[in-house]
Design a protein around this motif. Structure first.
Motif, short mmCIF file in Angstrom:
data_model
loop_
_atom_site.label_atom_id
_atom_site.label_comp_id
_atom_site.label_asym_id
_atom_site.label_seq_id
_atom_site.Cartn_x
_atom_site.Cartn_y
_atom_site.Cartn_z
N GLY A 52 91.43 74.07 -56.23
CA GLY A 52 90.87 75.17 -56.99
C GLY A 52 89.51 74.80 -57.54
O GLY A 52 89.03 73.69 -57.35
N GLY A 53 88.90 75.70 -58.23
CA GLY A 53 87.56 75.49 -58.73
C GLY A 53 87.48 75.02 -60.17
O GLY A 53 86.42 75.12 -60.78
N ASN A 54 88.58 74.52 -60.72
CA ASN A 54 88.51 74.01 -62.09
C ASN A 54 89.16 72.63 -62.17
O ASN A 54 89.59 72.08 -61.17
CB ASN A 54 89.14 75.00 -63.07
N ASP A 57 94.96 69.86 -63.42
CA ASP A 57 95.74 68.93 -62.60
C ASP A 57 96.70 69.67 -61.67
O ASP A 57 97.07 69.16 -60.62
CB ASP A 57 96.55 67.99 -63.48
N SER A 58 97.11 70.86 -62.07
CA SER A 58 98.06 71.61 -61.24
C SER A 58 97.46 71.98 -59.89
O SER A 58 98.18 72.29 -58.94
CB SER A 58 98.55 72.86 -61.96
N THR A 84 98.72 60.14 -68.91
CA THR A 84 98.24 61.12 -69.87
C THR A 84 98.25 62.54 -69.32
O THR A 84 97.61 63.41 -69.86
CB THR A 84 96.82 60.77 -70.34
N GLY A 85 98.99 62.77 -68.27
CA GLY A 85 99.06 64.11 -67.72
C GLY A 85 100.30 64.30 -66.88
O GLY A 85 100.90 63.33 -66.40
N ASP A 90 104.19 62.84 -62.54
CA ASP A 90 104.91 63.17 -61.30
C ASP A 90 104.60 62.17 -60.20
O ASP A 90 105.49 61.70 -59.49
CB ASP A 90 104.53 64.58 -60.82
N THR A 91 103.31 61.86 -60.05
CA THR A 91 102.86 60.96 -58.98
C THR A 91 103.44 59.56 -59.16
O THR A 91 103.98 58.98 -58.21
CB THR A 91 101.32 60.90 -58.96
#
Length: 152
Positions: A52-54, A57-58, A84-85, A90-91
């Protein structure tokens, strides 16, 4: 992150700034501090695709995660891992025999064994300015972690 660490360790959220009032940080001061205190910093992934353009993290697709075995091999005294995210949590959790800590209130943690060592796995609030909490609020979560690890 540097504002939080400056606030915690030096009672000055601007401690690591290159020049007071700027958004740039003094690389030497940061590097020396991390080495002295025992903080290593790494990304959760070596290669990502932003869908995406922002900066959310999703919208990141992890192509190549960090090689944790190699990383931990370079820091044999490491006993804790902090993310911190949500994407980082998840990773990292997908690569370890660990339960992903779910962020509750200010932080959470789980424990796991890897490479013959026991670790704590912390999920912390984002240090990003985009996360709508004050430096002081975020710092309290990090204070708890650093105190548990006997680093503060």
């Amino acid at each position: 992150m540097w504002r939080i660490l400056g606030y915690l360790f030096f009672s000055d959220k601007r401690y690591f700034e290159a020049d007071q009032g700027t958004r740039q940080f003094d690389y030497y001061r940061v590097s020396e501090f991390c080495s002295r205190v025992g903080i290593a910093i790494s990304d959760a992934a070596r290669e990502v695709i932003r869908r995406g353009g922002n900066a959310s993290d999703s919208l990141l697709e992890v192509v190549t995660p960090t090689d944790l075995q190699s990383l931990f091999g370079q820091i044999p005294h490491c006993r804790a891992l902090c993310v911190t995210g949500g994407k980082a949590a998840d990773t990292i959790a997908a690569m370890l025999p660990a339960l992903k800590p779910i962020l509750k209130n200010k932080q959470s943690q789980s424990e796991f064994d890897f490479m013959g060592r026991s670790f704590r796995f912390y999920r912390m609030p984002s240090s990003s300015r985009a996360y709508p909490k004050s430096i002081e609020w975020k710092a309290e979560a990090y204070r708890q972690m650093f105190e548990e690890l006997q680093m503060l």
